[in-house]
Design an enzyme around this catalytic site. Sequence first.
Site, PDB file in Angstrom:
ATOM      1  N   LYS A   1       4.053 -46.165  17.208  1.00 37.01           N
ATOM      2  CA  LYS A   1       3.732 -44.809  17.641  1.00 37.01           C
ATOM      3  C   LYS A   1       3.700 -43.919  16.399  1.00 37.01           C
ATOM      4  O   LYS A   1       4.499 -44.113  15.474  1.00 37.01           O
ATOM      5  CB  LYS A   1       4.804 -44.306  18.631  1.00 37.01           C
ATOM      6  CG  LYS A   1       4.657 -42.841  19.051  1.00 37.01           C
ATOM      7  CD  LYS A   1       3.419 -42.592  19.879  1.00 37.01           C
ATOM      8  CE  LYS A   1       3.215 -41.099  20.173  1.00 37.01           C
ATOM      9  NZ  LYS A   1       1.926 -40.801  20.807  1.00 37.01           N
TER      10      LYS A   1
ATOM     11  N   CYS B   1      -4.344 -36.233  16.439  1.00 36.74           N
ATOM     12  CA  CYS B   1      -3.621 -36.016  17.696  1.00 36.74           C
ATOM     13  C   CYS B   1      -4.164 -34.766  18.398  1.00 36.74           C
ATOM     14  O   CYS B   1      -4.166 -33.683  17.823  1.00 36.74           O
ATOM     15  CB  CYS B   1      -2.128 -35.854  17.478  1.00 36.74           C
ATOM     16  SG  CYS B   1      -1.306 -35.489  19.064  1.00 36.74           S
TER      17      CYS B   1
END
Length: 326
Positions: free
Chosen positions: A59, A145
């Site tokens: 992640k 993101c």
Amino acid sequence: MLDCAIFHLHQERFVISTQTQIAGSVFANCIMNASGVYCHSAHELDAVQQSTAATFVTKSATLAPRAGNPEPRYCTVPFGSINSMGLPNHGLAYYLDYVSQAQRDFPGKSYFLSITGFNVEEDLALIRQVQASDFAGIVELNLSCPNVPGKPQTGYDFEAVARILEAVFALYQAPLGIKLPPYFDLIHFDEIAAILNRFPLAYVNSVNSIGNGLCVDAASEAVLIKPKGGFGGIGGVYLKPTALANVRAFYERLKPEIQIIGTGGVVNGSDVFEHILCGASMVQVGTTLQEEGIGAFARLTRELKEIMAAKGYQTLDDFRGRLKTL
Ligand code: RRO
């Protein structure tokens, strides 16, 4: 062994290999998780490790741990998924510790460490922490993101991308790739590729989710996820044509030293095949892995090998990038 299965076709024996290389590291398979799926905790990363996946990517890690956005923040929809996770992660030190242990347990295997800062100073602080560790894998700098309120997707600000890469490569010479948002305009492909070609990037990972889509439940007349009024990154089947276009556009524009990781819309072996045909050297799986679980890796690998066998291809080099135009 899945990675060197023998297929019998027209009475001939074919050894089919899905082996690939990124930044000089050899991987027995070309299919792995996409960052964000099965990679938040050691438990999830262990599951990917023990599967037929090529390797894992963590992640995206920030300097400090983050809880992420309020729930519900992920939802499956008929043709994919919407998420606004908001970068929940255990912080860089946690993932460095995990990879360090994996490097000791499986010498010779390479791992991907995803990192993301909220500005160039944070990116550099993350890189310094990586340099101070025994990390020997490949860094993936996430420039895309879509889900942190108030923070734009860096990959859409071309000058910022150039500034970040200048600062990062002044500090870091080990293998490093970037995760990019999808682009939708041929001029944008030209412009961003010209910038990327100035740097010693190991690879470009295309694409992150399509940012700020909106999924609506007609019955309840409501959005499906809580953060940002329901806006979130779109993954899954919706994403495949955009992902393939980005893989192809970069394959045609980037210098050959910059490899491509293809991510987006992988549901079956044909999707993996198509990413490689467009130029990908590795293919990542997000929404399908989230929905199906870790068994997706073995199924996708088997399906890819069946397609390769039917076409008489023994290695990815037999078809990588060889997409025909009309
Ligand atoms: O955590 C997220 O909300 C997230 C990230 Br960091 C990303 O890169 N892509 C995405 O769809 N979600």
